[in-house]
Scaffold this active site. Structure first.
Site, short mmCIF file in Angstrom:
data_model
loop_
_atom_site.label_atom_id
_atom_site.label_comp_id
_atom_site.label_asym_id
_atom_site.label_seq_id
_atom_site.Cartn_x
_atom_site.Cartn_y
_atom_site.Cartn_z
CB ILE A 87 2.35 -8.41 -4.58
CG1 ILE A 87 1.84 -9.88 -4.05
CG2 ILE A 87 4.01 -8.12 -5.51
CD1 ILE A 87 2.31 -10.11 -3.09
CD GLU A 88 2.21 -1.66 -2.20
OE1 GLU A 88 2.44 -0.22 -2.43
OE2 GLU A 88 1.94 -1.84 -1.54
N GLY A 89 6.24 -2.31 -5.66
CA GLY A 89 7.20 -1.92 -5.72
C GLY A 89 8.19 -2.85 -5.90
CG MET A 119 -2.41 1.05 0.71
SD MET A 119 -3.35 0.32 -0.11
CE MET A 119 -3.84 -1.31 0.53
#
Length: 489
Positions: free
Chosen positions: A150-152, A1
């Site tokens: 799931i990010e970055g 987030m």
């Protein structure tokens, strides 16, 4: 987030719940009902907030965030590396509060990942160990819905993506064999033109591994526009583009979309109030507009980042240009973003509410806390058991109504309901010290501040002068007892 909010949260500072889960009819049919659940940042808990906790406030459900690895190469699941699962149970009753939400038929999901720390699939290089880590969390909290945020840099880790997909597919099959569903939501960043190429690749990895995806939740936030375009226009455009991408992805694999179409497997999560990108602000009017758009399209889910932030910042918060973990950064004029986004998305996500956990009879020999009595004195923060439920005192009280008195509303009661007594609770015991550590308490003796005594194996230290005041009163009355309990010599 949100990278900034999650990074700040990460820097902030056990009991398994045997409860009936909040079950969908099946994974494919879980999207027949629209649902709202705000993200709740578990890492902001400190144990002092229990009596005024907002985890169960309002309507809708909760997405608990974020479970990550204990370290870069440690596959142990934790809450944001701040709390282990047992720590969260002991410090702020997370297991019990989740059991309460599930018992009330509220949607509850656990979110894995987030913007910072190490996601489990990155730390767990062995797929079997990764499956076990996911399984431990799902089984502990009795949830039937998980959220993979799931990010970055994690999005570009293709090896982790394959391990994650294989592990989740295995877990889904295991639960299906036991007649239990597991709804899997993928929470992914979006640009104005929809999912990024890496996000779309993650969706494809999941499908290719055989995962039944319940939905894709778009993080409609932090576009990098700087406020030159309407945030609601950017978000609705991103959602329309995401819908088109998912149609194409399902069609390319000859997979059938849900009967209600692609929108019945799409969600949106705005960052309420001030976003991390300067100039980008999601207002209460934007919340109304997003809710109307979602209802028109028939979207399955709405969420928000975060429940913790859903209030106007206090007048003492002078850093108006800095995103806060615990307020929105905008004037809400008494409104709640959760109420605006949840309109039409409450009640629950799936077909039926779970039955309430059977009440466990009060027994001082087995209860996890002392049983409430009308003749005892209770300080703020003292926890008790009454009628199979656990309550915590909001202020000093004695000889008052029972904690479950139906004649009192929430504000008037001295007690906050935390959740049911669990079958796995351990009996309440006081800490003990070796015999002879201190002299036994003598009712005839005069005690000065700093004197130490023993009473029934437990050590106590005098806070001020006293005579004839039994030390064990301090267990429940921490304000007026002249004694405080010792946990070590």
């Amino acid at each position: 987030m949100s990278t900034v909010v999650a990074a700040l949260a990460a820097a902030a500072v056990a009991v398994g719940a045997a409860v009936a889960p909040f079950l969908p009819a099946d994974v494919a049919g879980a999207n027949e009902h629209r649902w709202f659940a705000g993200y709740y940042d578990v890492t902001l808990e400190d144990g002092e907030k229990l009596a005024r906790s907002n985890l169960a406030d309002g309507d809708g459900g909760v997405v608990l965030a974020f479970v990550v690895a204990a370290d870069d190469d440690d596959c142990t699941p934790t809450w944001g590396k701040v709390y282990g699962l047992d720590d969260a149970a002991g410090r702020f009753e997370l297991d019990r509060r989740v059991a309460r939400l599930i018992g009330e038929g509220r949607p509850v999901a656990v979110s894995f990942g987030g913007a910072v720390n190490t996601e489990l699939a990155v730390a767990c290089t062995d797929t079997a160990a990764l499956t076990g880590a996911y399984r431990d969390v799902v089984d502990r909290y009795g949830v039937d819905t998980i959220d993979l945020d799931i990010e970055g840099d994690t999005l570009s880790d293709t090896a982790a993506s394959r391990r994650r997909a294989e592990a989740i597919a295995t877990l889904q099959r295991e639960r299906a064999d036991d007649d239990r569903g597991l709804a899997v939501w993928l929470t992914l960043p979006v640009a104005p033109d929809g999912l990024t190429s890496e996000g779309l690749a993650l969706v494809e990895d999941m499908l290719d591994a055989g995962v039944k995806i319940a939905g894709v939740n778009a993080m409609t936030m932090n576009y990098g526009d700087g406020g030159t375009a309407s945030l609601i226009d950017l978000s609705t455009g991103a959602l329309d583009a995401t819908a088109a991408q998912l149609r194409e992805t399902w069609a390319a694999r000859d997979l059938a979309l849900p009967a209600d179409g692609v929108w019945s497997m799409i969600g949106a999560t705005p960052m309420i109030g001030r976003n991390d990108v300067p100039g980008e602000v999601f207002s209460t009017d934007d919340a109304r507009a997003l809710n109307a758009f979602a209802a028109e399209r028939g979207m399955a889910r709405l969420s928000m980042w975060s429940i913790n932030r859903d209030r106007t910042c206090g007048s003492n918060y002078v850093y108006t240009g800095v995103v806060s973990n615990e307020c929105s950064g905008v004037e809400q004029a008494g409104e709640k973003f959760a109420d605006l986004l949840a309109e039409g998305y409450v009640p629950t996500a799936t077909a039926t509410a779970a039955p309430r956990t059977p009440t466990i009879a009060d027994d001082p020999a087995t209860s996890p806390y002392p049983l409430w009595t009308s003749t005892s004195y209770y300080s703020a923060g003292v926890t008790v058991v009454w009628n199979g439920s656990v309550y915590i005192s909001k202020w000093w009280n004695e000889d008052g109504p029972a904690p479950d008195d139906p004649g009192l509303d929430l504000d008037a009661s001295a007690w906050t309901y935390l959740g049911p007594v669990l079958a796995t609770d351990r009996p309440f015991t006081l800490p003990t010290l070796p015999d002879g550590t201190y002299p036994d308490w003598d009712p005839a003796a005069l005690y000065d501040q700093g004197d130490r005594v023993m009473w029934e194996g437990t050590g106590y230290e005098a806070r001020w002068w006293s005579q004839g005041k039994r030390p064990d009163r301090s267990v429940l009355d921490r304000d007026y007892s002249p004694w405080k309990m010792l946990t070590e010599p």
